[in-house]
Design a protein around this motif. Structure first.
Motif, PDB file in Angstrom:
ATOM      1  N   HIS A  57       0.808  -1.220   0.000  1.00 35.57           N
ATOM      2  CA  HIS A  57       0.000   0.000   0.000  1.00 35.57           C
ATOM      3  C   HIS A  57       0.843   1.274   0.000  1.00 35.57           C
ATOM      4  CE1 HIS A  57       1.058  -0.483   4.238  1.00 35.57           C
ATOM      5  NE2 HIS A  57       0.804   0.791   4.379  1.00 35.57           N
ATOM      6  N   PRO A  60       0.844   3.115  -4.002  1.00 37.87           N
ATOM      7  CA  PRO A  60      -0.407   2.914  -4.746  1.00 37.87           C
ATOM      8  C   PRO A  60      -0.222   3.251  -6.220  1.00 37.87           C
ATOM      9  CG  PRO A  60      -0.521   4.923  -3.419  1.00 37.87           C
ATOM     10  CD  PRO A  60       0.739   4.211  -3.019  1.00 37.87           C
ATOM     11  N   HIS A  85      -5.287   0.061  -3.001  1.00 41.44           N
ATOM     12  CA  HIS A  85      -4.188   0.903  -3.488  1.00 41.44           C
ATOM     13  C   HIS A  85      -3.901   0.688  -4.972  1.00 41.44           C
ATOM     14  CE1 HIS A  85      -2.724  -2.960  -2.191  1.00 41.44           C
ATOM     15  NE2 HIS A  85      -1.582  -2.793  -2.813  1.00 41.44           N
TER      16      HIS A  85
END
Length: 325
Positions: A57, A60, A85
C-alpha cells in the motif's frame, strides 16, 4: 522458471526468507532501505525495466501512474489481500496482470479480530493504562472497572468471507451465538449453524458484539454511522479489523462517549497512519496499528505467494492467486 531469471523490483524490503529467494531465483536491484512511494517505484521501474513489480500500500498505482510504467511490466503483485491501493481495471486494460495474497493471512487476521473482541469487551485498554501508566495504587472494589464476558454473547459478523468464517470458528470456542450479514447466504456447511440476516439493519438489534470483515470503499458512505449504531443494544461492542472507510468515526466517538457502545476494538482507521486523535484518546477504545497479518509466519507466506505469482507468470503457468476484475 524461465532460462533467464525474471526481473522484478519491490517497493519494500520483504522478509528474510523472501529476500533470499529473490537473490536465488530472480534478477532484482537491492531491496530499498525504506518503503518506496509511488514516484520512486515508477522511476525505478523505468530504469530497471522489470517483468514484475512487487508492491504494498505504500506505493499505490492509480490510472495516471499506470500510464507511466514501462512496457516491460507484465505483473503487479501486491503483498496484501486488499486492492484499495491499485486501480485493477486500469492495470488489466494496460495488459498488466495483477495478483494478491489471499488465504495465507486468514488465520492471523481472525486471531487479531478475536483479540479485539476480547480486549474491547474486557476493557483491556483501561486495565493496561491503570497498571502501566496511571499507577495501580489501591485495590479495586467489587464493582470497579467491570467489563463484559464474551462467552455466550451474540456476535454479529458483517462479511462472512474467509476471515469472517475463521472468526466464527474461534468465537464458537467461547460458546458465542453467531449472526451474520453477507451479500449472499452461505450454504449450510459454511454457515455451520450461524443465523443469516439479509440486511445489516435487521441484524444489528440482535448483536452484543459486531465485527466488520468486508472490503472498504473510500468513495462509498460508511456502513457504520449514527443510524446503524443506534440500532445496536445499548452497551454493545464494535470491532473493525477490515477497513477504516467502513466507519463514520465522528459517530463512533459519540457512541463511545454516550455509552451506546461500551467499547470498541480497531485495527484500522479512516486516516492512516495518523488516526483521529479524538478517537484514540477515548479510554474505552482498544487500538492496534493495522497489524492483522503481522506475524513472522503470515508475512513470510504473503511474500512467498507474491513471488510464486511472479515465477508462475514468467514461466507461462497459471498464477496461484490472480486478480481478474
Amino acid at each position: 522458471m524461465t532460462a533467464t531469471p525474471p526481473r522484478l523490483i519491490r517497493s519494500v524490503r520483504l522478509l528474510d526468507a523472501a529476500e533470499a529467494r529473490i537473490r536465488s531465483e530472480f534478477t532484482a536491484p537491492p531491496p530499498p532501505d525504506t518503503a518506496m512511494d509511488t514516484p520512486t517505484a515508477i522511476a525505478l521501474a523505468n530504469e530497471f525495466k522489470p517483468f514484475a513489480m512487487v508492491v504494498t500500500h505504500t506505493a499505490p498505482l492509480r490510472k495516471p501512474d499506470i500510464a507511466k510504467l514501462p512496457d516491460s511490466v507484465k505483473l503487479v503483485a501486491t503483498v496484501s489481500v486488499g486492492l484499495d491501493h491499485l486501480d485493477v481495471p486500469a492495470l488489466l486494460e494496460r495488459g498488466i496482470a495483477v495478483s494478491n495474497t489471499p488465504d495465507v493471512l486468514t488465520d492471523c487476521n481472525a486471531d487479531l479480530a478475536m483479540m479485539l473482541v476480547l480486549a474491547a469487551s474486557r476493557r483491556a485498554a483501561e486495565y493496561f493504562t491503570l497498571v502501566k501508566t496511571t499507577g495501580w495504587t489501591k485495590p479495586l472494589g467489587m464493582a470497579d472497572m467491570l467489563g463484559h464476558r464474551v462467552s455466550g454473547k451474540r456476535l454479529g459478523i458483517v462479511g462472512m468471507g474467509r476471515i469472517g468464517q475463521a472468526l466464527a470458528r474461534r468465537a464458537r470456542g467461547f460458546d458465542m451465538d453467531i449472526l451474520y450479514h453477507n451479500r449472499r447466504r452461505l450454504d449450510a456447511a459454511e454457515e455451520a449453524g450461524a443465523t443469516y440476516y439479509a440486511t445489516l439493519e435487521d441484524m444489528l438489534p440482535h448483536c452484543d458484539i459486531v465485527s466488520l470483515h468486508m472490503p472498504g470503499n473510500a468513495s462509498a458512505p460508511p456502513i457504520i454511522n449514527a443510524q446503524t449504531l443506534a440500532l445496536l443494544p445499548r452497551g454493545s461492542v464494535l470491532v473493525n479489523a477490515a477497513r477504516g472507510s467502513l466507519v463514520d468515526e465522528d459517530a463512533l466517538i459519540d457512541a463511545l462517549q454516550s455509552g451506546q457502545l461500551s467499547g470498541a476494538g480497531l485495527d484500522v482507521y479512516r486516516h492512516e497512519p495518523n488516526p483521529n486523535p479524538r478517537l484514540v484518546a477515548l479510554p474505552n477504545l482498544f487500538t492496534t496499528p493495522h497489524m492483522g497479518s503481522a506475524t513472522v509466519e503470515t508475512r513470510t507466506a504473503m511474500c512467498m505467494l507474491a513471488l510464486d505469482n511472479v515465477a508462475a507468470l514468467a514461466a507461462g503457468r497459471p498464477m496461484p492467486s490472480p486478480v481478474t476484475a
